[in-house]
Design an enzyme around this catalytic site. Structure first.
Site, PDB file in Angstrom:
ATOM      1  CE  LYS A 218      -2.272  -1.217   3.754  1.00 49.25           C
ATOM      2  NZ  LYS A 218      -1.901  -2.626   3.921  1.00 49.25           N
ATOM      3  CB  THR A 219       3.623   2.394   2.176  1.00 48.64           C
ATOM      4  OG1 THR A 219       2.889   2.285   3.396  1.00 48.64           O
ATOM      5  CG2 THR A 219       4.552   3.592   2.259  1.00 48.64           C
TER       6      THR A 219
ATOM      7  CD  GLU B 108      -0.140   3.367   3.261  1.00 46.09           C
ATOM      8  OE1 GLU B 108      -0.462   2.390   3.972  1.00 46.09           O
ATOM      9  OE2 GLU B 108       0.992   3.880   3.251  1.00 46.09           O
TER      10      GLU B 108
END
Length: 465
Positions: free
Chosen positions: A121-122, A165
């Site tokens: 996600k990051t 996110e």
């Protein structure tokens, strides 16, 4: 013009303001004109960055830190009920807002892209933020790590796009209503909150149901958990368009080739019937996949594919995602946030591809007792991809110890898989241990989601001495 700050959030107090998710929301609110305050357990670079924006940051937790006129208290799922500031808010009738609700309010009136998945996600959120900014679209973003270029994890932008996110760990991603949602993968993790893959899939289905009418779901065509989710959603997404991406032949955005070039890669995709190639400034197939997910999401928002592909090449990484910390004694020290076996395997395979015959050494710190209890064997097997590993004690984070659950579970599994691994209970001793192991040309990874990241500079200093 900045979106209005909700009245209930014009004087917010954040408990645990130094956390990656919390600090990002605090920064955006401060940039929009809110009077922000909060507390954290210890001093940090994040606390300093917040103060530079005019945020009041207290160190330690005490009821007296909560201002008399605070409009709300913002918390994450990690904040315990006995926190004195939370107790003070309850006594004074101050509204308590979960981090996810606060983030959802920041997205109101904008075009959100929400990036979800067990891993990646990051990185994917960061790639989008950097690329959209390079195209002068001035996005807002909230990310779980600091971008190398801007050096921050969040920013209020003047554009209409908000990239964030979407955390599945505590089901907080059910609060968002994105125009475009990305699902990178779906695996069993966060065992304190999910008991089975069935629960994981049900949670992701709820998230998909939150996509705005006429929006787009971008989902992996390769990862089995994501493919199963797509099968479960068949015929149930209404007017939400589903776009798949990956190396599978049936992917809508198909990855034709990923060519390693040291610590970078060249990616070629088939998009709308034509080939498109672009560079990714981080190594490994999984990071190439993240970039393609970002490409598909941006195109879904109407960004021209050629422009976005070129802009993705501007991404130079995010803190702790195979971040080069430095070089000493002919060895490179790289920091990895990987803490789940899939992430560990992906990063170690990427390093093996970049090592060009050199050795890969790992200092691994397990994260959470519950995760180690469920996945310790798989973590040990992943470490077999390294030439040698040092395994530290478990980083507890928000958890209390579980009887019988220790790093020994990982070490035993690693040795059974043929790995060269040793235990080290004293983190302060690690630089000396590495100094006795490292040879010129080695790649040294500090790996884990805890404070193992602090070891990189210490290892470099010891190798230089």
């Amino acid at each position: 013009m900045a979106p209005a700050v909700p009245t209930t959030m014009d004087r917010p107090h954040f408990i645990g303001i130094g956390g990656a998710g919390m600090s990002g929301i605090a920064k955006i609110l401060a940039q929009r004109g809110a009077r922000v305050a909060g507390s954290d357990a210890k001093e940090s670079a994040t606390a300093a960055a917040l103060r530079a924006l005019g945020v009041t940051v207290h160190i330690g937790h005490a009821a007296g830190h909560l201002a008399e006129d605070a409009s709300c208290v913002v918390v994450s799922s990690a904040i315990r009920q006995d926190n004195p500031e939370l107790a003070a808010a309850a006594e004074r009738g101050i509204p308590v807002v979960h981090r996810s609700d606060a983030l959802a309010r920041l997205m109101d009136g904008l075009r959100p892209i929400a990036v979800a998945g067990t891993h990646g996600k990051t990185t994917t959120t960061s790639m989008l933020a950097v690329a959209l900014d390079a195209l002068a679209l001035d996005p807002s973003y909230a990310i779980g790590g600091d971008l190398h270029g801007p050096g921050t994890n969040a920013r209020h932008g003047a554009g209409e796009i908000f990239v964030a996110e979407a955390d599945e760990s505590d089901r907080s991603f059910h609060k968002y209503a994105p125009e475009v949602a990305i699902i990178l993968n779906a695996e069993l993790d966060h065992h304190a909150n999910y008991a089975s893959m069935e629960e994981i899939h049900e949670s992701f289905e709820i998230f998909v149901g939150r996509i705005r009418p006429g929006g787009t779901l971008v989902v992996s065509a390769d990862q089995e958990g994501a493919r199963e989710l797509t099968r479960r959603l068949a015929g149930r997404t209404g007017d939400v368009r589903v776009v798949t991406y990956g190396e599978s032949e049936d992917a809508d955005v198909r990855i034709l080739d990923v060519t390693p070039r040291g610590l970078t890669s060249e990616v070629t995709v088939l998009l709308d019937g034509r080939e498109l190639s672009f560079g990714v400034s981080v190594p490994g197939r999984h990071y190439a996949n993240n970039a393609v997910a970002a490409l598909a999401a941006g195109v879904a928002l109407g960004v021209p594919a050629d422009d976005l592909a070129a802009a993705l090449g501007k991404y130079t990484g995010v803190g702790r995602r195979l971040q080069l910390k430095g070089e000493a004694a002919g060895a490179q020290v790289i920091d990895s946030y990987a803490h789940h076996p899939t992430e560990m395997t992906a990063d170690l395979e990427a390093m093996r591809g970049a090592a060009a015959g050199s050795r890969v050494l790992v200092v691994f710190q397990p994260h959470l007792f519950s995760r180690t209890q469920e996945l310790g064997t798989e973590m040990g097997r992943a470490l077999a991809l390294a030439d040698a590993s040092v395994v530290l004690d478990i980083y507890p984070a928000r958890e209390d110890p579980i009887p019988g659950v220790t790093s020994a579970m990982i070490i035993d599994a690693a040795r059974e898989a043929g790995a060269d691994v040793r235990a080290e209970h004293d983190m302060a001793a690690v630089p000396d241990v590495l100094a006795g192991m490292v040879r010129p040309g080695d790649l040294v990874l500090t790996m884990g989601a805890g404070d193992v990241t602090d070891l990189g500079p210490r290892i470099l200093a010891r190798l230089e001495s």
